[in-house]
Design an enzyme around this catalytic site. Sequence first.
Site, PDB file in Angstrom:
ATOM      1  N   PHE A 125       0.844  -1.149   0.010  1.00 44.31           N
ATOM      2  CA  PHE A 125      -0.081  -0.219   0.008  1.00 44.31           C
ATOM      3  C   PHE A 125       0.931   1.310   0.151  1.00 44.31           C
ATOM      4  O   PHE A 125       1.753   1.231   0.958  1.00 44.31           O
ATOM      5  CB  PHE A 125      -0.896   0.051   1.328  1.00 44.31           C
ATOM      6  CG  PHE A 125      -1.935   1.091   1.374  1.00 44.31           C
ATOM      7  CD1 PHE A 125      -3.012   0.935   0.523  1.00 44.31           C
ATOM      8  CD2 PHE A 125      -1.744   2.236   1.982  1.00 44.31           C
ATOM      9  CE1 PHE A 125      -4.040   1.781   0.393  1.00 44.31           C
ATOM     10  CE2 PHE A 125      -2.900   3.148   1.884  1.00 44.31           C
ATOM     11  CZ  PHE A 125      -3.937   2.922   1.226  1.00 44.31           C
ATOM     12  N   ASP A 195       2.235  -4.930   8.636  1.00 46.45           N
ATOM     13  CA  ASP A 195       1.185  -4.179   8.550  1.00 46.45           C
ATOM     14  C   ASP A 195      -0.099  -5.116   8.280  1.00 46.45           C
ATOM     15  O   ASP A 195      -0.182  -6.120   7.339  1.00 46.45           O
ATOM     16  CB  ASP A 195       1.194  -3.188   7.202  1.00 46.45           C
ATOM     17  CG  ASP A 195      -0.086  -2.225   7.227  1.00 46.45           C
ATOM     18  OD1 ASP A 195      -1.042  -2.506   7.817  1.00 46.45           O
ATOM     19  OD2 ASP A 195       0.062  -1.101   6.950  1.00 46.45           O
ATOM     20  N   TYR A 220     -10.270   0.878  10.750  1.00 43.17           N
ATOM     21  CA  TYR A 220     -11.881   1.309   9.932  1.00 43.17           C
ATOM     22  C   TYR A 220     -12.122   0.222   9.122  1.00 43.17           C
ATOM     23  O   TYR A 220     -13.298   0.180   8.122  1.00 43.17           O
ATOM     24  CB  TYR A 220     -11.876   2.550   9.346  1.00 43.17           C
ATOM     25  CG  TYR A 220     -10.580   2.804   8.570  1.00 43.17           C
ATOM     26  CD1 TYR A 220     -10.545   2.230   7.492  1.00 43.17           C
ATOM     27  CD2 TYR A 220      -9.502   3.678   9.431  1.00 43.17           C
ATOM     28  CE1 TYR A 220      -9.281   2.524   6.492  1.00 43.17           C
ATOM     29  CE2 TYR A 220      -8.445   3.922   8.526  1.00 43.17           C
ATOM     30  CZ  TYR A 220      -8.384   3.448   7.339  1.00 43.17           C
ATOM     31  OH  TYR A 220      -7.057   3.566   6.668  1.00 43.17           O
ATOM     32  N   LYS A 221     -11.226  -0.929   8.772  1.00 42.10           N
ATOM     33  CA  LYS A 221     -11.710  -1.953   7.682  1.00 42.10           C
ATOM     34  C   LYS A 221     -12.420  -2.863   8.366  1.00 42.10           C
ATOM     35  O   LYS A 221     -13.711  -2.713   8.579  1.00 42.10           O
ATOM     36  CB  LYS A 221     -10.357  -2.439   7.227  1.00 42.10           C
ATOM     37  CG  LYS A 221      -9.663  -1.173   6.430  1.00 42.10           C
ATOM     38  CD  LYS A 221      -8.355  -1.470   5.721  1.00 42.10           C
ATOM     39  CE  LYS A 221      -7.632  -0.216   5.007  1.00 42.10           C
ATOM     40  NZ  LYS A 221      -6.222  -0.377   4.748  1.00 42.10           N
ATOM     41  N   ARG A 376     -12.235  -4.356  -6.605  1.00 43.74           N
ATOM     42  CA  ARG A 376     -11.995  -5.300  -5.571  1.00 43.74           C
ATOM     43  C   ARG A 376     -13.114  -5.403  -4.883  1.00 43.74           C
ATOM     44  O   ARG A 376     -14.058  -4.589  -4.739  1.00 43.74           O
ATOM     45  CB  ARG A 376     -10.873  -4.501  -4.539  1.00 43.74           C
ATOM     46  CG  ARG A 376      -9.585  -4.376  -4.855  1.00 43.74           C
ATOM     47  CD  ARG A 376      -8.799  -3.837  -3.515  1.00 43.74           C
ATOM     48  NE  ARG A 376      -9.459  -2.761  -2.958  1.00 43.74           N
ATOM     49  CZ  ARG A 376      -9.010  -2.269  -1.769  1.00 43.74           C
ATOM     50  NH1 ARG A 376      -8.000  -2.746  -1.306  1.00 43.74           N
ATOM     51  NH2 ARG A 376      -9.772  -1.119  -1.169  1.00 43.74           N
TER      52      ARG A 376
HETATM   53  C1  LIG Z   1      -5.662   0.900   4.566  1.00 45.01           C
HETATM   54  C2  LIG Z   1      -4.226   0.721   4.569  1.00 45.01           C
HETATM   55  C3  LIG Z   1      -3.542   1.761   5.308  1.00 45.01           C
HETATM   56  C4  LIG Z   1      -4.350   3.266   5.643  1.00 45.01           C
HETATM   57  O1  LIG Z   1      -3.588   3.734   6.581  1.00 45.01           O
HETATM   58  P1  LIG Z   1      -3.881   5.267   7.171  1.00 45.01           P
HETATM   59  O2  LIG Z   1      -3.012   5.719   7.924  1.00 45.01           O
HETATM   60  O3  LIG Z   1      -5.040   4.740   7.814  1.00 45.01           O
HETATM   61  O4  LIG Z   1      -4.703   6.147   6.009  1.00 45.01           O
HETATM   62  C5  LIG Z   1      -2.240   1.602   5.369  1.00 45.01           C
HETATM   63  N1  LIG Z   1      -1.702   0.465   5.124  1.00 45.01           N
HETATM   64  C6  LIG Z   1      -2.224  -0.570   4.420  1.00 45.01           C
HETATM   65  C7  LIG Z   1      -1.487  -1.657   3.951  1.00 45.01           C
HETATM   66  C8  LIG Z   1      -3.759  -0.387   4.143  1.00 45.01           C
HETATM   67  O5  LIG Z   1      -4.303  -1.265   3.587  1.00 45.01           O
END
Ligand SMILES: *Cc1c(COP(=O)(O)O)cnc(C)c1O
Length: 417
Positions: A125, A195, A220-221, A376
């Site tokens: 990401f 992560d 939040y996921k 997705r």
């Molecule tokens: C959703 C996601 C994030 C989101 O990071 P935020 O700081 O909450 O915006 C980070 N890393 C991964 C791998 C994600 O899927």
Amino acid sequence: MNLDDAQRLDAADPLRNLRELFQLPDGITYLDGNSLGALPKATPARVARAVEQEWGQGLIKSWNSAGWIDLPRRLGDRLAPWLGARPGEVLVADSTSVNLYKVLHAALQLQQGQRRIIVSERSNFPTDNYIAQSVVRAHGGELLLVDSPEDIPPLLDERCAVLMLTHVNYRTGRMHDMGLLTRWAQQAGALAVWDLAHSAGIVPVDLLGCAADFAIGCGYKYLNGGPGAPAFVWMHPRHEGQVFQPLTGWLGHAHPFDFDTEYLPAPGIQQYQCGTPPVLAMTALDTALDVYDAAQKLGGMRALRAKSLALTEAFMAAIDARVPEAVIHTPRDAAVRGSQVSLSLPEGVDGYAVMQALIARGVIGDFRAGVPELLRFGFAPLYNRFADAVHGAEVLADILATKAWQAPEFTNRNSVT
Ligand SMILES: *Cc1c(COP(=O)(O)O)cnc(C)c1O
């Protein structure tokens, strides 16, 4: 599998009643819980109580009387068992990006300047790689990105400080072997940072069993804490007292209410708290975790994982049967699959427009630019049904067959895709 078969599976699903704990709009098939989890029915009233009573009536007293000050640790304790961690090891704070910044600096500091390279994946990401770029710049190091997991071992040499991976890839849903890769990294003298954005609450995670070094992830996921919910951070207890995280705010101080001049880090994970917690957002996440308590009584992670895999399996089968021109980029092998299905469409078909057309028909997934462009579809076993999987595939097939996606209203891009 047709809709009738799917509805029979739904009727026999041991987790079917959990859907009742969510407020899902009528006529919507929500397949984006990997991006923003659905709203638990209990959340609005609980947050309203925090606003009207705890804040409105209790005012500043609520830091003590409503336990606001304990929320980061208490929520961490609630999350810990879902991550294979122990109470006292997880803190809920800040965002995933910010927590990654903290743990990467801490990890590089643990390497004492002997090693300065972070190894990760190009398909990680973007925020993870952006944060890593900043951290290696500060330490005079380098971020090395691989295109495929097989390219990782050669980079685990005496210069490698950290192997930073996202456990479940946000684009493909492919899941790494956390135990194996952690072992490889540590055998080479590197630290393993994971992560768990697409893992927390949805796939089995055993941080202590894998002896990982650091982990971070989103609230939040799949955890359903609400838009921008606070994130979490974990550090293996063996690093306690050894590390400094760089965001040395007052609530990470050993004695914040002494108001000392000098910073003295709190022991353990508490050091990772920077400033004042966002109480209302924490309250929403706290309430969302009640759904996980209910899931625990119905078989916990074993049941969630079994249903998640069955849902993604059902969706892939429905796509194979109804949309044979789609290429599925998610592993068919359940052992390495998270809880989403990503697919690409033939050249000439605008994936963004197809997703907009799906959303207009009430089927919500999302679109990710890149090569290839991906549609997705996330599956949340707390509230998704087998009927959602079949219906989603049927609507996609219809949109492609009728070329409904070519309508001009679907091709203008919004700022959030
Ligand atoms: C959703 C996601 C994030 C989101 O990071 P935020 O700081 O909450 O915006 C980070 N890393 C991964 C791998 C994600 O899927």
